[in-house]
Motif scaffolding. Structure first.
Motif, mmCIF file in Angstrom:
data_model
loop_
_atom_site.group_PDB
_atom_site.id
_atom_site.type_symbol
_atom_site.label_atom_id
_atom_site.label_comp_id
_atom_site.label_asym_id
_atom_site.label_seq_id
_atom_site.Cartn_x
_atom_site.Cartn_y
_atom_site.Cartn_z
ATOM 1 N N ALA A 191 -53.600 -36.022 11.968
ATOM 2 C CA ALA A 191 -54.643 -35.003 11.810
ATOM 3 C C ALA A 191 -54.609 -34.370 10.424
ATOM 4 O O ALA A 191 -55.667 -34.087 9.842
ATOM 5 C CB ALA A 191 -54.475 -33.928 12.884
ATOM 6 N N GLY A 192 -53.404 -34.155 9.885
ATOM 7 C CA GLY A 192 -53.293 -33.543 8.573
ATOM 8 C C GLY A 192 -53.914 -34.395 7.484
ATOM 9 O O GLY A 192 -54.731 -33.907 6.679
ATOM 10 N N PHE A 193 -53.573 -35.673 7.452
ATOM 11 C CA PHE A 193 -54.115 -36.548 6.410
ATOM 12 C C PHE A 193 -55.607 -36.794 6.608
ATOM 13 O O PHE A 193 -56.369 -36.855 5.629
ATOM 14 C CB PHE A 193 -53.351 -37.871 6.371
ATOM 15 N N ALA A 194 -56.055 -36.934 7.865
ATOM 16 C CA ALA A 194 -57.476 -37.154 8.105
ATOM 17 C C ALA A 194 -58.296 -35.941 7.666
ATOM 18 O O ALA A 194 -59.340 -36.091 7.020
ATOM 19 C CB ALA A 194 -57.711 -37.445 9.587
ATOM 20 N N THR A 195 -57.819 -34.742 7.993
ATOM 21 C CA THR A 195 -58.534 -33.525 7.591
ATOM 22 C C THR A 195 -58.552 -33.380 6.074
ATOM 23 O O THR A 195 -59.587 -33.037 5.481
ATOM 24 C CB THR A 195 -57.864 -32.296 8.228
ATOM 25 N N ALA A 196 -57.418 -33.641 5.440
ATOM 26 C CA ALA A 196 -57.364 -33.564 3.976
ATOM 27 C C ALA A 196 -58.308 -34.579 3.341
ATOM 28 O O ALA A 196 -58.996 -34.280 2.353
ATOM 29 C CB ALA A 196 -55.937 -33.800 3.491
ATOM 30 N N GLY A 197 -58.381 -35.785 3.924
ATOM 31 C CA GLY A 197 -59.272 -36.807 3.381
ATOM 32 C C GLY A 197 -60.738 -36.430 3.497
ATOM 33 O O GLY A 197 -61.529 -36.659 2.574
ATOM 34 N N ILE A 198 -61.121 -35.819 4.631
ATOM 35 C CA ILE A 198 -62.507 -35.385 4.812
ATOM 36 C C ILE A 198 -62.882 -34.330 3.772
ATOM 37 O O ILE A 198 -63.938 -34.407 3.128
ATOM 38 C CB ILE A 198 -62.709 -34.833 6.242
ATOM 39 N N HIS A 199 -62.001 -33.356 3.583
ATOM 40 C CA HIS A 199 -62.307 -32.301 2.608
ATOM 41 C C HIS A 199 -62.200 -32.825 1.171
ATOM 42 O O HIS A 199 -62.886 -32.299 0.278
ATOM 43 C CB HIS A 199 -61.389 -31.103 2.829
ATOM 44 N N GLY A 200 -61.373 -33.827 0.945
ATOM 45 C CA GLY A 200 -61.347 -34.451 -0.372
ATOM 46 C C GLY A 200 -62.671 -35.129 -0.691
ATOM 47 O O GLY A 200 -63.200 -35.010 -1.805
ATOM 48 N N PHE A 201 -63.220 -35.819 0.312
ATOM 49 C CA PHE A 201 -64.532 -36.448 0.136
ATOM 50 C C PHE A 201 -65.611 -35.400 -0.119
ATOM 51 O O PHE A 201 -66.460 -35.557 -1.012
ATOM 52 C CB PHE A 201 -64.871 -37.277 1.376
ATOM 53 N N LEU A 202 -65.576 -34.324 0.661
ATOM 54 C CA LEU A 202 -66.583 -33.264 0.497
ATOM 55 C C LEU A 202 -66.451 -32.570 -0.853
ATOM 56 O O LEU A 202 -67.449 -32.193 -1.470
ATOM 57 C CB LEU A 202 -66.434 -32.246 1.630
ATOM 58 N N ASN A 209 -64.628 -26.243 -5.284
ATOM 59 C CA ASN A 209 -64.911 -24.997 -4.595
ATOM 60 C C ASN A 209 -63.666 -24.573 -3.829
ATOM 61 O O ASN A 209 -62.821 -25.395 -3.471
ATOM 62 C CB ASN A 209 -66.107 -25.155 -3.643
ATOM 63 N N ARG A 210 -63.576 -23.285 -3.605
ATOM 64 C CA ARG A 210 -62.375 -22.720 -2.994
ATOM 65 C C ARG A 210 -62.198 -23.173 -1.541
ATOM 66 O O ARG A 210 -61.071 -23.395 -1.089
ATOM 67 C CB ARG A 210 -62.464 -21.199 -3.055
ATOM 68 N N PHE A 211 -63.284 -23.306 -0.820
ATOM 69 C CA PHE A 211 -63.227 -23.666 0.595
ATOM 70 C C PHE A 211 -62.523 -25.004 0.803
ATOM 71 O O PHE A 211 -61.564 -25.120 1.572
ATOM 72 C CB PHE A 211 -64.643 -23.702 1.172
ATOM 73 N N ASP A 212 -62.984 -26.050 0.119
ATOM 74 C CA ASP A 212 -62.373 -27.371 0.289
ATOM 75 C C ASP A 212 -60.974 -27.426 -0.310
ATOM 76 O O ASP A 212 -60.105 -28.147 0.189
ATOM 77 C CB ASP A 212 -63.263 -28.446 -0.343
ATOM 78 N N LEU A 347 -54.366 -30.131 -7.213
ATOM 79 C CA LEU A 347 -54.767 -31.501 -6.911
ATOM 80 C C LEU A 347 -56.277 -31.662 -6.915
ATOM 81 O O LEU A 347 -56.788 -32.776 -7.103
ATOM 82 C CB LEU A 347 -54.208 -31.905 -5.540
ATOM 83 N N SER A 348 -57.000 -30.563 -6.712
ATOM 84 C CA SER A 348 -58.458 -30.641 -6.661
ATOM 85 C C SER A 348 -59.073 -31.004 -8.008
ATOM 86 O O SER A 348 -60.236 -31.387 -8.077
ATOM 87 C CB SER A 348 -59.039 -29.311 -6.172
#
Length: 442
Positions: A191-202, A209-212, A347-348
């Motif tokens: 779940a951690g890597f999948a969530t990070a990957g989704i927000h990385g794509f976004l 942006n601060r949210f992602d 990292l962003s």
């Protein structure tokens, strides 16, 4: 399709679906609670908005997990009546305790969702902690049952029936705790890597942006820490398998012959007819060293049991290699991410890293599904290891294949609906004020 294959296929499909949403439901409350804690510590509204978004996701996944988990409980009785007839008194306690954990999670999730500005801040945060712990405990109790199926303990067999049942001893079976720890860490990793990957794509699509940014930070920390500890957990679990389920270990490694100083195989493809695993990279003494911490230890091969009692060696071995390979890649990625954050800052700002994050983000779920295939197929042909064969536990009710087809369609439809709901309510783009907040890195 005969009844046994249809029943196993339906159970496998149901578990494969349930586990995806269940592990996110276990992990997302932890990340949600961390986000709220960070908001209360820093005052940064991006954390508050993230906590509320992840709370919506937790609610959706809690509902789906409840539905698919209820279906699984019915399937245990309908598809495997003899298993439940004999094992029900033994495994009843962990299933009951899982139910208590489920209800506790439901109560405190309600407080968390509707308690914003209605209860004291410390109580609201405490509700998030309880939701996180309840999901964790629920997963542990269910996994203890699976551990018992692999290493059954806590009873005597009298006239072919379980007698003198000790529920606590059954729960604390040799495989239970190692499996539970391994499963929980796998859930946080996936779940951690999948969530990070989704927000990385976004983030790549929306711009910095601060949210992602904060979402990636929390999710990657949870997933990265979990996968690095997973190696220790995997070593403990493998040594348990070597002692209690030597034929499963032999299948994992494609070890057909009993030998001392057995090699560790990386890759390769087993050929049961030829009693050989070909095309593998072999590390001398590696399997003996990892399994018993002795490079000269004796490893029992598949030749120690009749071939009729072997699992599908090829599927088990390949699944195990996939699981270990994905876990190793994610561990390396976590270390690289930590080094980059230390040496090069946020990292962003690193687009190449974000693209790599998107590529590796599904690997946790690939490893998770492969790991459950190893656990379940590796125990075959037994539903209770060395006590009851799977073919002896299956229902005699006809037309199971028709039910399997219907259930597959229903699960596919439910999966589409869940993905749509998550996209609409959890990862949909906020407005610029919600995205940025104070302290945005520009």
């Amino acid at each position: 399709m005969d009844n046994l294959l249809a029943a196993r296929s339906q159970m496998g499909m149901s578990l494969g679906f349930h586990i995806i949403f269940a592990v996110i439901g276990v992990s997302l409350p932890l990340m949600m609670t961390i986000a709220e804690w960070r908001w209360r510590s820093t005052g940064d509204p991006a954390y508050l908005f993230l906590a509320k978004r992840w709370a919506k996701g937790t609610t959706i996944l809690f509902a789906v997990g409840a539905i698919s988990g209820t279906v699984l409980s019915f399937e245990l009785g309908l598809l495997w009546p003899r298993f439940m007839q004999y094992a029900g008194p033994v495994v009843g306690m962990p299933f009951s305790l899982e139910g208590f954990a489920f209800f506790t999670e439901a109560i405190f999730l309600g407080i968390y969702l509707y308690g914003w500005n209605r209860v004291p801040g410390w109580l609201h945060l405490f509700a998030g902690v309880v939701v996180s712990l309840s999901g964790l405990v629920s997963a542990i109790f269910v996994t203890l049952v699976n551990g018992w199926m692999n290493t059954p303990t806590g009873f005597d067999i009298v006239n072919g029936k379980f007698q003198n049942i000790h529920p606590l001893a059954a729960m604390l079976n040799p495989a239970g705790i190692p499996e539970a720890v391994h499963m929980v860490l796998a859930a946080y990793t996936a779940a951690g890597f999948a969530t990070a990957g989704i927000h990385g794509f976004l983030l790549l699509r929306r711009g910095r942006n601060r949210f992602d940014e904060v979402a990636i930070g929390i999710a990657l920390t949870v997933g990265g820490c979990a996968v690095l500890v997973q190696g220790i957990s995997g070593d403990a679990l493998a040594r348990m398998v070597a002692q209690k389920q030597p034929m499963k270990l032999a299948s994992l490694e494609g070890q057909f012959k009993t030998e001392t100083s057995a090699p560790l195989r990386i890759g390769g493809l087993p050929f049961p007819d030829q009693r050989e695993t070909k095309y593998a990279i072999e590390i001398p003494d590696g399997l003996s060293l990892l399994a018993f911490h002795d490079p000269h230890a004796r490893i029992r091969g598949l030749d120690q049991e009749p071939e009729a009692d072997w699992p599908n060696v090829r599927i088990v071995h390949v699944s195990f290699q996939i699981m270990v390979g994905c876990g190793s890649l994610l561990s390396l990625f976590a270390l690289v991410a930590a080094w980059l954050a230390w040496k090069r800052g946020p990292l962003s700002k690193q687009k190449l890293f974000l693209k790599a994050l998107i590529l590796v983000s599904p690997l946790g779920f690939v490893a998770l599904e492969a790991g459950w295939m190893v656990t379940e197929i590796g125990r075959q042909p037994w539903i209770i290891y060395h006590l009851m064969r799977t073919k002896d536990a299956v229902t005699s009710t006809p037309n199971i294949a028709v039910v399997f087809s219907i259930m597959t369609f229903v699960y596919l439809l439910l999966g589409v609906i869940v993905v749509w709901l998550l996209g609409k309510h959890v990862i949909a783009q906020p407005d610029r004020k919600q995205l940025d907040g104070p302290g945005v890195l520009v």
